[in-house]
Design a protein around this motif. Structure first.
Motif, mmCIF file in Angstrom:
data_model
loop_
_atom_site.group_PDB
_atom_site.id
_atom_site.type_symbol
_atom_site.label_atom_id
_atom_site.label_comp_id
_atom_site.label_asym_id
_atom_site.label_seq_id
_atom_site.Cartn_x
_atom_site.Cartn_y
_atom_site.Cartn_z
ATOM 1 N N VAL A 39 29.124 45.244 44.615
ATOM 2 C CA VAL A 39 30.473 44.984 44.138
ATOM 3 C C VAL A 39 30.774 45.841 42.927
ATOM 4 C CG1 VAL A 39 30.512 42.609 44.976
ATOM 5 C CG2 VAL A 39 29.712 43.087 42.670
ATOM 6 N N GLU A 40 32.061 46.006 42.672
ATOM 7 C CA GLU A 40 32.509 46.690 41.476
ATOM 8 C C GLU A 40 32.635 45.649 40.374
ATOM 9 O OE1 GLU A 40 36.186 49.516 39.890
ATOM 10 O OE2 GLU A 40 36.078 48.906 41.994
ATOM 11 N N CYS A 41 31.830 45.780 39.350
ATOM 12 C CA CYS A 41 31.797 44.782 38.274
ATOM 13 C C CYS A 41 32.917 45.052 37.273
ATOM 14 C CB CYS A 41 30.434 44.788 37.591
ATOM 15 S SG CYS A 41 29.095 44.214 38.666
ATOM 16 N N ARG A 42 34.027 44.375 37.471
ATOM 17 C CA ARG A 42 35.185 44.548 36.602
ATOM 18 C C ARG A 42 35.216 43.438 35.554
ATOM 19 N NH1 ARG A 42 40.020 45.446 41.076
ATOM 20 N NH2 ARG A 42 39.165 47.344 42.051
ATOM 21 N N PRO A 43 35.126 43.780 34.276
ATOM 22 C CA PRO A 43 35.206 42.755 33.235
ATOM 23 C C PRO A 43 36.534 42.013 33.298
ATOM 24 C CG PRO A 43 34.356 44.796 32.325
ATOM 25 C CD PRO A 43 34.846 45.124 33.714
ATOM 26 N N GLN A 44 36.481 40.725 33.046
ATOM 27 C CA GLN A 44 37.696 39.917 32.968
ATOM 28 C C GLN A 44 37.409 38.683 32.133
ATOM 29 O OE1 GLN A 44 38.843 37.344 36.361
ATOM 30 N NE2 GLN A 44 37.297 38.443 37.565
ATOM 31 N N SER A 45 38.464 38.089 31.610
ATOM 32 C CA SER A 45 38.332 36.892 30.787
ATOM 33 C C SER A 45 38.570 35.643 31.639
ATOM 34 C CB SER A 45 39.344 36.914 29.638
ATOM 35 O OG SER A 45 39.134 38.030 28.797
ATOM 36 N N PRO A 46 38.013 34.505 31.232
ATOM 37 C CA PRO A 46 38.345 33.250 31.916
ATOM 38 C C PRO A 46 39.843 32.980 31.772
ATOM 39 C CG PRO A 46 36.501 32.967 30.399
ATOM 40 C CD PRO A 46 37.089 34.304 30.110
ATOM 41 N N GLN A 47 40.445 32.416 32.795
ATOM 42 C CA GLN A 47 41.869 32.089 32.729
ATOM 43 C C GLN A 47 42.053 30.857 31.841
ATOM 44 O OE1 GLN A 47 43.954 32.826 36.719
ATOM 45 N NE2 GLN A 47 41.813 32.563 37.346
ATOM 46 N N LYS A 48 42.928 30.986 30.866
ATOM 47 C CA LYS A 48 43.059 29.970 29.834
ATOM 48 C C LYS A 48 43.413 28.599 30.401
ATOM 49 C CE LYS A 48 45.361 28.930 25.450
ATOM 50 N NZ LYS A 48 46.325 29.398 24.425
ATOM 51 N N PHE A 49 44.313 28.529 31.392
ATOM 52 C CA PHE A 49 44.757 27.218 31.885
ATOM 53 C C PHE A 49 43.653 26.466 32.632
ATOM 54 C CE2 PHE A 49 45.356 29.613 35.755
ATOM 55 C CZ PHE A 49 45.275 28.691 36.797
ATOM 56 N N LEU A 50 42.557 27.172 32.978
ATOM 57 C CA LEU A 50 41.440 26.534 33.654
ATOM 58 C C LEU A 50 40.380 26.021 32.683
ATOM 59 C CD1 LEU A 50 40.861 28.986 36.650
ATOM 60 C CD2 LEU A 50 42.035 26.782 36.700
ATOM 61 N N LYS A 51 40.476 26.409 31.416
ATOM 62 C CA LYS A 51 39.480 25.986 30.441
ATOM 63 C C LYS A 51 39.603 24.487 30.160
ATOM 64 C CE LYS A 51 39.129 30.430 28.039
ATOM 65 N NZ LYS A 51 39.283 31.134 26.728
ATOM 66 N N ARG A 52 38.496 23.808 30.114
ATOM 67 C CA ARG A 52 38.498 22.358 29.906
ATOM 68 C C ARG A 52 39.234 21.957 28.635
ATOM 69 N NH1 ARG A 52 35.593 18.207 27.405
ATOM 70 N NH2 ARG A 52 35.462 16.331 28.708
ATOM 71 N N ARG A 208 31.782 38.141 29.816
ATOM 72 C CA ARG A 208 32.322 39.447 30.200
ATOM 73 C C ARG A 208 32.883 39.431 31.617
ATOM 74 N NH1 ARG A 208 31.707 44.781 28.609
ATOM 75 N NH2 ARG A 208 31.701 46.348 30.274
ATOM 76 N N TYR A 209 32.319 38.553 32.460
ATOM 77 C CA TYR A 209 32.725 38.541 33.870
ATOM 78 C C TYR A 209 33.395 37.233 34.288
ATOM 79 C CZ TYR A 209 30.172 42.876 34.030
ATOM 80 O OH TYR A 209 29.759 44.173 33.776
ATOM 81 N N GLY A 210 34.179 36.655 33.389
ATOM 82 C CA GLY A 210 35.052 35.549 33.766
ATOM 83 C C GLY A 210 34.481 34.165 33.649
ATOM 84 N N PHE A 211 33.273 34.021 33.095
ATOM 85 C CA PHE A 211 32.684 32.696 32.911
ATOM 86 C C PHE A 211 33.058 32.153 31.528
ATOM 87 C CE2 PHE A 211 30.066 34.279 36.315
ATOM 88 C CZ PHE A 211 29.658 33.160 37.023
ATOM 89 N N ASP A 212 33.308 30.855 31.474
ATOM 90 C CA ASP A 212 33.573 30.180 30.207
ATOM 91 C C ASP A 212 32.329 29.408 29.814
ATOM 92 O OD1 ASP A 212 35.246 29.362 28.027
ATOM 93 O OD2 ASP A 212 35.463 27.413 28.990
ATOM 94 N N TRP A 213 31.937 29.523 28.555
ATOM 95 C CA TRP A 213 30.776 28.809 28.032
ATOM 96 C C TRP A 213 31.251 27.521 27.377
ATOM 97 C CZ3 TRP A 213 28.477 29.204 22.641
ATOM 98 C CH2 TRP A 213 27.224 28.576 22.563
#
Length: 237
Positions: A39-52, A208-213
């Motif tokens: 896959v092409e590893c494209r950096p992205q941020s977690p989508q804010k409305f999905l954050k707990r 870096r790849y869309g996961f929220d900690w």
């Protein structure tokens, strides 16, 4: 509904024979084992409305914001055996499970997040090998079939998009015992980064790849990462 929302303030519950965030895999006869596609590893941020922390504020669920997040997840990943999520997708999330190897350990997740997780591992291996950045996981957990939250909130483990790493070393100070009584959780001046054995390099690789900690969340669930990016951005080469 009001009663269910009020229960949420007490935090997640433990289920079965272990605590909420226990990182362990359950045998799954129908799980599919696949090698990650190129896959092409494209950096992205977690989508804010999905954050707990967007739909759980001061320990209380914000129903409309939570419903928006649940609908998005159900439409993309499948239902989680509830009437609400079945309206958005007739296929279950659990039926789309796959077992991957993450840092040498088997992990059951939704097949759609296998590509971003592969990118996380690739990043970790490339940038987190030095002594201050190194971390060796001993146990990881992904898919669950039982909800681990009180009230109306739905755990992202049910969608197969959440990963727990070493609960014995990475506490969830807002969860049930034994974590709140951990010496790490009792030291109020410590930051979430100081409470966890995970290195910042690892945390940044996931982010870096869309996961929220969830170390950033009021729960301070330092073992827990959940994919809140757009899975369609990880395209095959």
């Amino acid at each position: 509904m009001a009663a269910a929302i009020a229960l949420l303030a007490a935090g997640p519950l433990g289920l079965g024979d272990g605590p909420v965030a226990e990182a362990k895999e359950t045998a799954r006869a129908k799980s599919k084992s696949k090698k990650p596609k190129q896959v092409e590893c494209r950096p992205q941020s977690p989508q804010k409305f999905l954050k707990r922390r967007t739909f759980v504020q001061k320990g209380m669920l914000v129903p409309k914001k939570h419903a928006k997040a649940v609908r998005y997840l159900a439409e993309r990943y499948g239902h989680v055996e509830t009437e609400e999520t079945r309206r958005f997708n007739p296929e279950s999330a659990h039926s789309q499970a796959t077992t991957v190897q993450f840092m040498g350990l088997p992990l059951s997740i939704h097949e759609k997040i296998a590509p971003p997780l592969h990118c996380v591992e690739k990043r970790i291996r490339a940038t987190c090998s030095g002594k201050p950045r190194r971390y060796t996981p001993r146990a990881v957990g992904g898919f669950r079939t039982a909800n681990s939250y009180r009230g109306a909130e739905i755990s992202n483990h049910l969608f197969g998009i959440a990963v727990d790493i070493d609960p014995d070393r990475n506490p969830c100070c807002g969860c049930v015992d034994p974590w709140p009584t951990s010496p790490l959780c009792q030291e109020k001046k410590r930051t979430a980064y100081e409470r966890t054995a995970l290195t910042r390099c690892w945390i940044k690789a996931f982010e870096r790849y869309g996961f929220d900690w969830l170390g950033h969340d009021d729960l301070e669930d330092t073992m827990h990462f959940e994919f809140l990016g757009n899975p369609d951005r990880f395209t095959a080469k």
